[in-house]
Design an enzyme around this catalytic site. Structure first.
Site, PDB file in Angstrom:
ATOM      1  N   CYS A   1       0.822  -1.223   0.000  1.00  0.00           N
ATOM      2  CA  CYS A   1       0.000   0.000   0.000  1.00  0.00           C
ATOM      3  C   CYS A   1       0.854   1.272   0.000  1.00  0.00           C
ATOM      4  CB  CYS A   1      -0.928   0.014   1.207  1.00  0.00           C
ATOM      5  SG  CYS A   1      -1.944  -1.451   1.277  1.00  0.00           S
TER       6      CYS A   1
ATOM      7  N   HIS B   1      -4.272   6.797   2.368  1.00  0.00           N
ATOM      8  CA  HIS B   1      -4.530   5.460   1.818  1.00  0.00           C
ATOM      9  C   HIS B   1      -5.964   5.075   2.216  1.00  0.00           C
ATOM     10  CE1 HIS B   1      -4.344   1.335   0.817  1.00  0.00           C
ATOM     11  NE2 HIS B   1      -4.148   0.885   2.034  1.00  0.00           N
TER      12      HIS B   1
ATOM     13  N   ASN C   1     -10.394  -0.775  -0.836  1.00  0.00           N
ATOM     14  CA  ASN C   1      -8.933  -0.693  -0.703  1.00  0.00           C
ATOM     15  C   ASN C   1      -8.283  -1.309  -1.946  1.00  0.00           C
ATOM     16  OD1 ASN C   1      -6.242  -0.983  -0.024  1.00  0.00           O
ATOM     17  ND2 ASN C   1      -6.624  -1.801   2.020  1.00  0.00           N
TER      18      ASN C   1
HETATM   19  O1  UT7 Z   1      -4.268  -1.663   3.233  1.00  0.00           O
HETATM   20  C1  UT7 Z   1      -3.428  -2.026   4.289  1.00  0.00           C
HETATM   21  C2  UT7 Z   1      -3.863  -1.422   5.538  1.00  0.00           C
HETATM   22  N1  UT7 Z   1      -5.095  -2.046   5.969  1.00  0.00           N
HETATM   23  C3  UT7 Z   1      -5.784  -1.486   6.934  1.00  0.00           C
HETATM   24  O2  UT7 Z   1      -5.422  -0.433   7.387  1.00  0.00           O
HETATM   25  C4  UT7 Z   1      -6.975  -2.234   7.466  1.00  0.00           C
HETATM   26  C5  UT7 Z   1      -7.000  -2.086   8.960  1.00  0.00           C
HETATM   27  N2  UT7 Z   1      -8.026  -2.824   9.616  1.00  0.00           N
HETATM   28  C6  UT7 Z   1      -9.348  -2.537   9.508  1.00  0.00           C
HETATM   29  O3  UT7 Z   1      -9.735  -1.723   8.710  1.00  0.00           O
HETATM   30  C7  UT7 Z   1     -10.298  -3.215  10.456  1.00  0.00           C
HETATM   31  O4  UT7 Z   1      -9.574  -3.872  11.461  1.00  0.00           O
HETATM   32  C8  UT7 Z   1     -11.275  -4.221   9.775  1.00  0.00           C
HETATM   33  C9  UT7 Z   1     -12.261  -3.483   8.906  1.00  0.00           C
HETATM   34  C10 UT7 Z   1     -10.489  -5.221   8.944  1.00  0.00           C
HETATM   35  C11 UT7 Z   1     -12.048  -4.976  10.849  1.00  0.00           C
HETATM   36  O5  UT7 Z   1     -12.775  -4.063  11.634  1.00  0.00           O
HETATM   37  P1  UT7 Z   1     -12.734  -4.162  13.208  1.00  0.00           P
HETATM   38  O6  UT7 Z   1     -13.649  -3.151  13.710  1.00  0.00           O
HETATM   39  O7  UT7 Z   1     -11.297  -4.067  13.626  1.00  0.00           O
HETATM   40  O8  UT7 Z   1     -13.329  -5.581  13.458  1.00  0.00           O
HETATM   41  P2  UT7 Z   1     -12.638  -6.810  14.199  1.00  0.00           P
HETATM   42  O9  UT7 Z   1     -11.582  -7.412  13.334  1.00  0.00           O
HETATM   43  O10 UT7 Z   1     -12.263  -6.384  15.588  1.00  0.00           O
HETATM   44  O11 UT7 Z   1     -13.868  -7.775  14.285  1.00  0.00           O
HETATM   45  C12 UT7 Z   1     -15.024  -7.450  15.023  1.00  0.00           C
HETATM   46  C13 UT7 Z   1     -16.064  -8.501  14.713  1.00  0.00           C
HETATM   47  C14 UT7 Z   1     -15.521  -9.927  14.788  1.00  0.00           C
HETATM   48  O12 UT7 Z   1     -16.520 -10.730  15.359  1.00  0.00           O
HETATM   49  P3  UT7 Z   1     -16.397 -11.256  16.866  1.00  0.00           P
HETATM   50  O13 UT7 Z   1     -15.114 -12.039  16.886  1.00  0.00           O
HETATM   51  O14 UT7 Z   1     -16.319 -10.020  17.695  1.00  0.00           O
HETATM   52  O15 UT7 Z   1     -17.613 -12.067  17.029  1.00  0.00           O
HETATM   53  C15 UT7 Z   1     -15.355 -10.297  13.341  1.00  0.00           C
HETATM   54  O16 UT7 Z   1     -15.469 -11.670  13.123  1.00  0.00           O
HETATM   55  O17 UT7 Z   1     -16.557  -8.317  13.389  1.00  0.00           O
HETATM   56  C16 UT7 Z   1     -16.502  -9.566  12.704  1.00  0.00           C
HETATM   57  N3  UT7 Z   1     -16.313  -9.329  11.287  1.00  0.00           N
HETATM   58  C17 UT7 Z   1     -17.341  -9.172  10.442  1.00  0.00           C
HETATM   59  N4  UT7 Z   1     -18.658  -9.177  10.621  1.00  0.00           N
HETATM   60  C18 UT7 Z   1     -19.426  -8.981   9.541  1.00  0.00           C
HETATM   61  C19 UT7 Z   1     -15.155  -9.226  10.610  1.00  0.00           C
HETATM   62  N5  UT7 Z   1     -15.402  -9.009   9.306  1.00  0.00           N
HETATM   63  C20 UT7 Z   1     -16.746  -8.980   9.182  1.00  0.00           C
HETATM   64  C21 UT7 Z   1     -17.605  -8.775   8.094  1.00  0.00           C
HETATM   65  N6  UT7 Z   1     -18.931  -8.791   8.321  1.00  0.00           N
HETATM   66  N7  UT7 Z   1     -17.148  -8.586   6.867  1.00  0.00           N
END
Ligand code: UT7
Length: 325
Positions: free
Chosen positions: A113, A252, A282
Protein backbone atom coordinates in the site's frame (compact mmCIF):
# COMPACT_ATOMS: atom_id res chain seq x y z
CA UNK A 1 19.54 20.11 -9.49
CA UNK A 2 16.19 20.20 -11.23
CA UNK A 3 12.84 20.54 -9.48
CA UNK A 4 10.51 17.56 -9.86
CA UNK A 5 6.73 17.81 -10.01
CA UNK A 6 3.64 15.95 -11.10
CA UNK A 7 2.89 16.87 -14.72
CA UNK A 8 -0.18 14.70 -15.33
CA UNK A 9 -2.47 12.18 -13.63
CA UNK A 10 -4.82 9.42 -14.76
CA UNK A 11 -6.84 6.56 -13.31
CA UNK A 12 -8.83 3.58 -14.39
CA UNK A 13 -11.25 1.35 -12.54
CA UNK A 14 -12.88 -1.75 -14.04
CA UNK A 15 -16.53 -1.62 -15.04
CA UNK A 16 -17.86 -4.37 -12.81
CA UNK A 17 -19.21 -3.15 -9.47
CA UNK A 18 -19.47 -5.50 -6.49
CA UNK A 19 -21.78 -4.00 -3.87
CA UNK A 20 -21.97 -4.89 -0.19
CA UNK A 21 -25.31 -6.53 -1.00
CA UNK A 22 -23.57 -8.79 -3.53
CA UNK A 23 -21.12 -9.87 -0.80
CA UNK A 24 -23.99 -10.51 1.65
CA UNK A 25 -24.94 -13.35 -0.70
CA UNK A 26 -21.56 -15.09 -0.53
CA UNK A 27 -20.23 -14.51 3.02
CA UNK A 28 -21.78 -13.94 6.45
CA UNK A 29 -21.69 -10.13 6.39
CA UNK A 30 -24.03 -7.17 6.02
CA UNK A 31 -24.07 -3.85 4.20
CA UNK A 32 -24.54 -2.21 7.59
CA UNK A 33 -21.42 -3.86 9.11
CA UNK A 34 -19.20 -3.08 6.12
CA UNK A 35 -20.37 0.53 5.85
CA UNK A 36 -20.06 1.38 9.53
CA UNK A 37 -16.79 -0.54 10.18
CA UNK A 38 -14.99 0.45 6.94
CA UNK A 39 -16.89 3.13 4.98
CA UNK A 40 -16.97 0.89 1.89
CA UNK A 41 -20.20 0.58 -0.11
CA UNK A 42 -18.88 -0.98 -3.30
CA UNK A 43 -15.66 -1.96 -5.04
CA UNK A 44 -14.62 -2.70 -8.64
CA UNK A 45 -13.59 -6.07 -9.98
CA UNK A 46 -11.49 -6.57 -13.10
CA UNK A 47 -12.69 -8.99 -15.76
CA UNK A 48 -11.07 -12.43 -15.87
CA UNK A 49 -8.90 -11.44 -18.84
CA UNK A 50 -8.23 -7.88 -17.63
CA UNK A 51 -4.86 -7.79 -15.93
CA UNK A 52 -2.89 -5.43 -13.70
CA UNK A 53 -0.88 -4.30 -16.75
CA UNK A 54 -4.09 -3.54 -18.74
CA UNK A 55 -5.49 -1.34 -15.98
CA UNK A 56 -2.08 0.30 -15.58
CA UNK A 57 -1.91 1.06 -19.31
CA UNK A 58 -5.34 2.72 -19.27
CA UNK A 59 -4.38 4.92 -16.30
CA UNK A 60 -0.99 5.67 -17.90
CA UNK A 61 -2.50 6.74 -21.24
CA UNK A 62 -4.69 9.26 -19.44
CA UNK A 63 -1.77 10.59 -17.37
CA UNK A 64 0.42 11.01 -20.47
CA UNK A 65 -2.40 12.87 -22.23
CA UNK A 66 -3.07 15.11 -19.21
CA UNK A 67 0.63 15.96 -19.07
CA UNK A 68 0.43 17.06 -22.74
CA UNK A 69 3.11 14.56 -23.62
CA UNK A 70 3.52 11.81 -26.18
CA UNK A 71 4.20 8.33 -24.88
CA UNK A 72 7.61 8.49 -26.59
CA UNK A 73 8.55 11.26 -24.12
CA UNK A 74 8.52 8.72 -21.26
CA UNK A 75 12.04 7.58 -20.40
CA UNK A 76 11.37 5.35 -17.36
CA UNK A 77 8.43 3.30 -16.10
CA UNK A 78 8.04 2.34 -12.45
CA UNK A 79 5.11 0.15 -11.43
CA UNK A 80 3.98 -0.23 -7.83
CA UNK A 81 2.05 -3.45 -7.36
CA UNK A 82 1.68 -6.61 -5.27
CA UNK A 83 -0.48 -8.30 -7.89
CA UNK A 84 1.74 -8.24 -10.96
CA UNK A 85 0.69 -10.11 -14.08
CA UNK A 86 3.31 -12.77 -13.21
CA UNK A 87 5.54 -13.33 -10.15
CA UNK A 88 8.29 -12.23 -12.54
CA UNK A 89 9.33 -10.48 -14.71
CA UNK A 90 8.07 -7.05 -13.77
CA UNK A 91 4.66 -5.71 -14.76
CA UNK A 92 6.39 -2.44 -15.71
CA UNK A 93 8.04 -4.14 -18.70
CA UNK A 94 4.66 -5.54 -19.77
CA UNK A 95 3.14 -2.06 -19.48
CA UNK A 96 6.00 -0.65 -21.56
CA UNK A 97 5.35 -3.26 -24.24
CA UNK A 98 1.61 -2.60 -24.24
CA UNK A 99 2.36 1.12 -24.65
CA UNK A 100 4.59 0.16 -27.61
CA UNK A 101 7.65 1.50 -25.85
CA UNK A 102 10.81 -0.51 -26.14
CA UNK A 103 14.35 0.13 -24.89
CA UNK A 104 13.37 2.31 -21.95
CA UNK A 105 14.06 0.96 -18.45
CA UNK A 106 11.08 -0.40 -16.54
CA UNK A 107 10.81 -2.11 -13.16
CA UNK A 108 8.43 -2.80 -10.27
CA UNK A 109 8.41 -1.70 -6.67
CA UNK A 110 7.08 -4.09 -4.04
CA UNK A 111 5.99 -1.93 -1.12
CA UNK A 112 2.30 -2.89 -1.01
CA UNK A 113 0.00 0.00 0.00
CA UNK A 114 3.03 2.31 0.30
CA UNK A 115 4.28 1.53 -3.22
CA UNK A 116 3.03 4.75 -4.77
CA UNK A 117 4.86 6.98 -2.28
CA UNK A 118 7.98 4.81 -2.42
CA UNK A 119 7.85 5.34 -6.21
CA UNK A 120 7.27 9.04 -5.79
CA UNK A 121 10.42 9.32 -3.67
CA UNK A 122 12.51 7.43 -6.18
CA UNK A 123 11.13 9.32 -9.18
CA UNK A 124 11.67 12.65 -7.40
CA UNK A 125 15.38 11.86 -6.94
CA UNK A 126 15.83 10.55 -10.48
CA UNK A 127 14.30 13.71 -11.97
CA UNK A 128 16.26 16.01 -9.62
CA UNK A 129 19.51 14.27 -10.55
CA UNK A 130 18.90 14.93 -14.23
CA UNK A 131 19.06 11.21 -15.11
CA UNK A 132 15.50 11.11 -16.46
CA UNK A 133 13.06 13.64 -17.88
CA UNK A 134 9.61 12.05 -17.75
CA UNK A 135 8.93 9.14 -15.42
CA UNK A 136 5.66 7.21 -15.62
CA UNK A 137 4.74 5.95 -12.15
CA UNK A 138 1.86 3.48 -12.29
CA UNK A 139 0.19 1.89 -9.27
CA UNK A 140 -2.06 -0.93 -10.39
CA UNK A 141 -3.67 -3.79 -8.49
CA UNK A 142 -5.87 -6.74 -9.29
CA UNK A 143 -6.45 -7.65 -5.65
CA UNK A 144 -9.43 -9.79 -6.65
CA UNK A 145 -6.84 -12.30 -7.95
CA UNK A 146 -5.52 -12.90 -4.39
CA UNK A 147 -8.79 -12.41 -2.49
CA UNK A 148 -10.39 -15.33 -0.64
CA UNK A 149 -14.10 -14.81 -1.26
CA UNK A 150 -14.92 -17.14 1.64
CA UNK A 151 -13.05 -14.93 4.16
CA UNK A 152 -15.32 -12.12 5.35
CA UNK A 153 -12.41 -10.51 7.21
CA UNK A 154 -10.72 -9.53 3.95
CA UNK A 155 -12.99 -9.99 0.91
CA UNK A 156 -15.24 -7.05 1.81
CA UNK A 157 -12.29 -4.65 1.88
CA UNK A 158 -10.48 -5.14 -1.41
CA UNK A 159 -10.94 -3.77 -4.93
CA UNK A 160 -9.18 -3.49 -8.29
CA UNK A 161 -7.95 -0.36 -10.07
CA UNK A 162 -5.01 1.73 -11.25
CA UNK A 163 -3.67 5.25 -10.86
CA UNK A 164 -0.78 6.85 -12.74
CA UNK A 165 1.27 10.04 -12.62
CA UNK A 166 3.94 11.55 -14.82
CA UNK A 167 6.81 13.02 -12.85
CA UNK A 168 9.11 15.42 -14.61
CA UNK A 169 11.08 18.66 -14.46
CA UNK A 170 8.81 21.50 -13.43
CA UNK A 171 8.94 25.04 -12.15
CA UNK A 172 5.30 25.19 -10.95
CA UNK A 173 4.50 21.74 -9.57
CA UNK A 174 6.89 20.34 -6.95
CA UNK A 175 7.33 17.24 -4.81
CA UNK A 176 8.14 19.01 -1.54
CA UNK A 177 8.85 16.00 0.68
CA UNK A 178 8.71 12.21 0.74
CA UNK A 179 9.27 10.05 3.81
CA UNK A 180 9.37 6.23 3.70
CA UNK A 181 9.71 3.56 6.41
CA UNK A 182 9.48 -0.20 6.94
CA UNK A 183 9.42 -2.85 9.68
CA UNK A 184 9.89 -6.41 8.44
CA UNK A 185 9.44 -7.97 11.87
CA UNK A 186 5.65 -7.89 11.56
CA UNK A 187 5.26 -9.20 8.01
CA UNK A 188 2.77 -11.88 9.03
CA UNK A 189 0.17 -9.27 9.97
CA UNK A 190 -0.49 -8.75 6.26
CA UNK A 191 0.93 -10.96 3.52
CA UNK A 192 0.47 -13.67 0.94
CA UNK A 193 2.10 -16.80 2.39
CA UNK A 194 2.16 -18.91 -0.80
CA UNK A 195 3.79 -18.55 -4.19
CA UNK A 196 7.25 -17.41 -3.08
CA UNK A 197 10.24 -19.67 -2.36
CA UNK A 198 9.11 -20.28 1.25
CA UNK A 199 5.87 -21.93 0.12
CA UNK A 200 6.15 -22.55 -3.62
CA UNK A 201 2.90 -23.52 -5.31
CA UNK A 202 1.89 -27.11 -4.56
CA UNK A 203 -1.32 -29.05 -4.03
CA UNK A 204 -0.79 -28.44 -0.32
CA UNK A 205 -0.47 -24.64 -0.62
CA UNK A 206 -3.56 -24.46 -2.80
CA UNK A 207 -5.53 -26.69 -0.40
CA UNK A 208 -4.46 -24.50 2.54
CA UNK A 209 -5.40 -21.30 0.63
CA UNK A 210 -1.89 -19.89 1.01
CA UNK A 211 -2.09 -17.94 -2.25
CA UNK A 212 -4.61 -15.51 -0.81
CA UNK A 213 -4.04 -12.27 1.08
CA UNK A 214 -4.05 -12.82 4.86
CA UNK A 215 -4.54 -9.96 7.28
CA UNK A 216 -4.77 -9.42 11.01
CA UNK A 217 -7.03 -6.39 10.62
CA UNK A 218 -7.19 -5.28 14.24
CA UNK A 219 -3.38 -5.16 14.68
CA UNK A 220 -2.90 -3.43 11.33
CA UNK A 221 -5.55 -0.89 12.32
CA UNK A 222 -3.73 -0.05 15.58
CA UNK A 223 -0.38 0.38 13.83
CA UNK A 224 -1.89 2.44 10.99
CA UNK A 225 -3.39 5.00 13.37
CA UNK A 226 0.01 5.30 15.06
CA UNK A 227 2.35 5.36 12.04
CA UNK A 228 0.32 7.33 9.48
CA UNK A 229 0.13 10.56 11.56
CA UNK A 230 3.77 10.12 12.60
CA UNK A 231 5.02 9.96 9.00
CA UNK A 232 2.66 12.76 7.96
CA UNK A 233 4.11 14.98 10.67
CA UNK A 234 7.61 14.22 9.35
CA UNK A 235 6.62 14.95 5.75
CA UNK A 236 5.04 18.30 6.72
CA UNK A 237 8.12 19.26 8.73
CA UNK A 238 10.48 18.32 5.90
CA UNK A 239 8.39 20.35 3.45
CA UNK A 240 8.29 23.20 5.98
CA UNK A 241 4.51 23.48 5.59
CA UNK A 242 2.27 23.75 8.67
CA UNK A 243 -0.82 21.48 8.65
CA UNK A 244 -3.20 24.44 8.37
CA UNK A 245 -1.60 25.48 5.06
CA UNK A 246 -2.42 22.11 3.44
CA UNK A 247 -5.28 22.44 0.92
CA UNK A 248 -6.06 18.72 0.56
CA UNK A 249 -5.07 15.46 2.19
CA UNK A 250 -5.27 12.03 0.59
CA UNK A 251 -4.91 9.06 2.93
CA UNK A 252 -4.53 5.46 1.82
CA UNK A 253 -8.17 4.38 1.46
CA UNK A 254 -8.24 1.35 3.81
CA UNK A 255 -10.78 2.32 6.44
CA UNK A 256 -12.88 5.48 6.85
CA UNK A 257 -12.40 5.34 10.62
CA UNK A 258 -8.60 5.54 10.22
CA UNK A 259 -8.93 8.34 7.62
CA UNK A 260 -11.33 10.49 9.65
CA UNK A 261 -9.51 9.93 12.93
CA UNK A 262 -6.20 11.21 11.51
CA UNK A 263 -7.76 14.09 9.53
CA UNK A 264 -9.41 15.28 12.76
CA UNK A 265 -6.14 15.12 14.69
CA UNK A 266 -4.52 17.44 12.12
CA UNK A 267 -7.52 19.78 12.15
CA UNK A 268 -8.47 19.10 8.51
CA UNK A 269 -12.20 19.50 7.78
CA UNK A 270 -14.09 17.11 5.45
CA UNK A 271 -13.70 19.52 2.49
CA UNK A 272 -9.93 19.02 2.60
CA UNK A 273 -10.10 15.26 3.04
CA UNK A 274 -10.37 13.48 -0.34
CA UNK A 275 -12.28 10.23 0.21
CA UNK A 276 -13.49 7.68 -2.35
CA UNK A 277 -13.30 4.49 -0.27
CA UNK A 278 -17.09 4.15 -0.49
CA UNK A 279 -16.80 3.56 -4.26
CA UNK A 280 -13.59 1.60 -4.69
CA UNK A 281 -12.60 0.03 -1.33
CA UNK A 282 -8.93 -0.69 -0.70
CA UNK A 283 -6.92 -0.96 -3.94
CA UNK A 284 -3.55 -1.13 -2.13
CA UNK A 285 -0.87 0.95 -3.94
CA UNK A 286 -3.49 2.46 -6.25
CA UNK A 287 -5.71 4.22 -3.69
CA UNK A 288 -3.77 7.49 -3.49
CA UNK A 289 -3.12 8.05 -7.24
CA UNK A 290 -6.72 7.05 -8.09
CA UNK A 291 -8.09 9.54 -5.53
CA UNK A 292 -5.69 12.25 -6.75
CA UNK A 293 -6.51 11.76 -10.44
CA UNK A 294 -10.24 11.53 -9.78
CA UNK A 295 -10.29 14.70 -7.65
CA UNK A 296 -8.38 16.57 -10.38
CA UNK A 297 -10.74 15.25 -13.07
CA UNK A 298 -13.75 16.36 -10.98
CA UNK A 299 -12.21 19.85 -10.70
CA UNK A 300 -11.94 19.54 -6.90
CA UNK A 301 -8.15 19.84 -6.83
CA UNK A 302 -6.57 22.51 -9.00
CA UNK A 303 -3.00 23.37 -10.02
CA UNK A 304 -0.92 25.04 -7.33
CA UNK A 305 -2.70 23.37 -4.39
CA UNK A 306 -0.73 21.86 -1.51
CA UNK A 307 -1.55 18.19 -0.99
CA UNK A 308 -0.44 15.80 1.76
CA UNK A 309 -0.39 11.99 1.43
CA UNK A 310 -0.09 9.30 4.08
CA UNK A 311 -0.23 5.52 3.86
CA UNK A 312 0.38 2.28 5.73
CA UNK A 313 0.51 -1.31 4.54
CA UNK A 314 2.17 -4.68 4.17
CA UNK A 315 5.88 -5.12 4.79
CA UNK A 316 5.13 -3.44 7.06
CA UNK A 317 5.70 -0.20 5.18
CA UNK A 318 4.45 3.32 5.75
CA UNK A 319 5.05 6.61 3.97
CA UNK A 320 4.07 10.24 3.71
CA UNK A 321 4.57 13.05 1.22
CA UNK A 322 3.71 16.66 0.53
CA UNK A 323 3.39 18.02 -3.00
CA UNK A 324 2.45 21.26 -4.70
CA UNK A 325 0.39 20.31 -7.73
O1 UT7 B 1 -4.27 -1.66 3.23
C1 UT7 B 1 -3.43 -2.03 4.29
C2 UT7 B 1 -3.86 -1.42 5.54
N1 UT7 B 1 -5.10 -2.05 5.97
C3 UT7 B 1 -5.78 -1.49 6.93
O2 UT7 B 1 -5.42 -0.43 7.39
C4 UT7 B 1 -6.97 -2.23 7.47
C5 UT7 B 1 -7.00 -2.09 8.96
N2 UT7 B 1 -8.03 -2.82 9.62
C6 UT7 B 1 -9.35 -2.54 9.51
O3 UT7 B 1 -9.74 -1.72 8.71
C7 UT7 B 1 -10.30 -3.22 10.46
O4 UT7 B 1 -9.57 -3.87 11.46
C8 UT7 B 1 -11.28 -4.22 9.78
C9 UT7 B 1 -12.26 -3.48 8.91
C10 UT7 B 1 -10.49 -5.22 8.94
C11 UT7 B 1 -12.05 -4.98 10.85
O5 UT7 B 1 -12.77 -4.06 11.63
P1 UT7 B 1 -12.73 -4.16 13.21
O6 UT7 B 1 -13.65 -3.15 13.71
O7 UT7 B 1 -11.30 -4.07 13.63
O8 UT7 B 1 -13.33 -5.58 13.46
P2 UT7 B 1 -12.64 -6.81 14.20
O9 UT7 B 1 -11.58 -7.41 13.33
O10 UT7 B 1 -12.26 -6.38 15.59
O11 UT7 B 1 -13.87 -7.78 14.29
C12 UT7 B 1 -15.02 -7.45 15.02
C13 UT7 B 1 -16.06 -8.50 14.71
C14 UT7 B 1 -15.52 -9.93 14.79
O12 UT7 B 1 -16.52 -10.73 15.36
P3 UT7 B 1 -16.40 -11.26 16.87
O13 UT7 B 1 -15.11 -12.04 16.89
O14 UT7 B 1 -16.32 -10.02 17.70
O15 UT7 B 1 -17.61 -12.07 17.03
C15 UT7 B 1 -15.35 -10.30 13.34
O16 UT7 B 1 -15.47 -11.67 13.12
O17 UT7 B 1 -16.56 -8.32 13.39
C16 UT7 B 1 -16.50 -9.57 12.70
N3 UT7 B 1 -16.31 -9.33 11.29
C17 UT7 B 1 -17.34 -9.17 10.44
N4 UT7 B 1 -18.66 -9.18 10.62
C18 UT7 B 1 -19.43 -8.98 9.54
C19 UT7 B 1 -15.16 -9.23 10.61
N5 UT7 B 1 -15.40 -9.01 9.31
C20 UT7 B 1 -16.75 -8.98 9.18
C21 UT7 B 1 -17.61 -8.77 8.09
N6 UT7 B 1 -18.93 -8.79 8.32
N7 UT7 B 1 -17.15 -8.59 6.87
Amino acid sequence: MYKAGILGTGYYVPEKIITNFDLEKIVDTSDEWIKTRTGIEQRRQAAKDEYTSDMGVKAAEKAIKNANLKKEDIDLIITATITGDYPWPSTATIIANKLDLSDIPAFDISAACSGFIYGLKLADSLIKSGDFKHILLVASEKLSSITDYTDRNTCVLLGDGAGAVIIGRSEESEILSTVIHSDGSKLELLYQPGGGCVNPASEETVKNKLHYLKMNGADIFKLAVEKMPEVLEKALKLANIPAEKIDFVIFHQANIRIINNIAKRFGWPDEKNIVNIQKYGNTSAATIPIALAEAIEQGKIKKGKLIAFSTFGAGLTWAGAVIKL
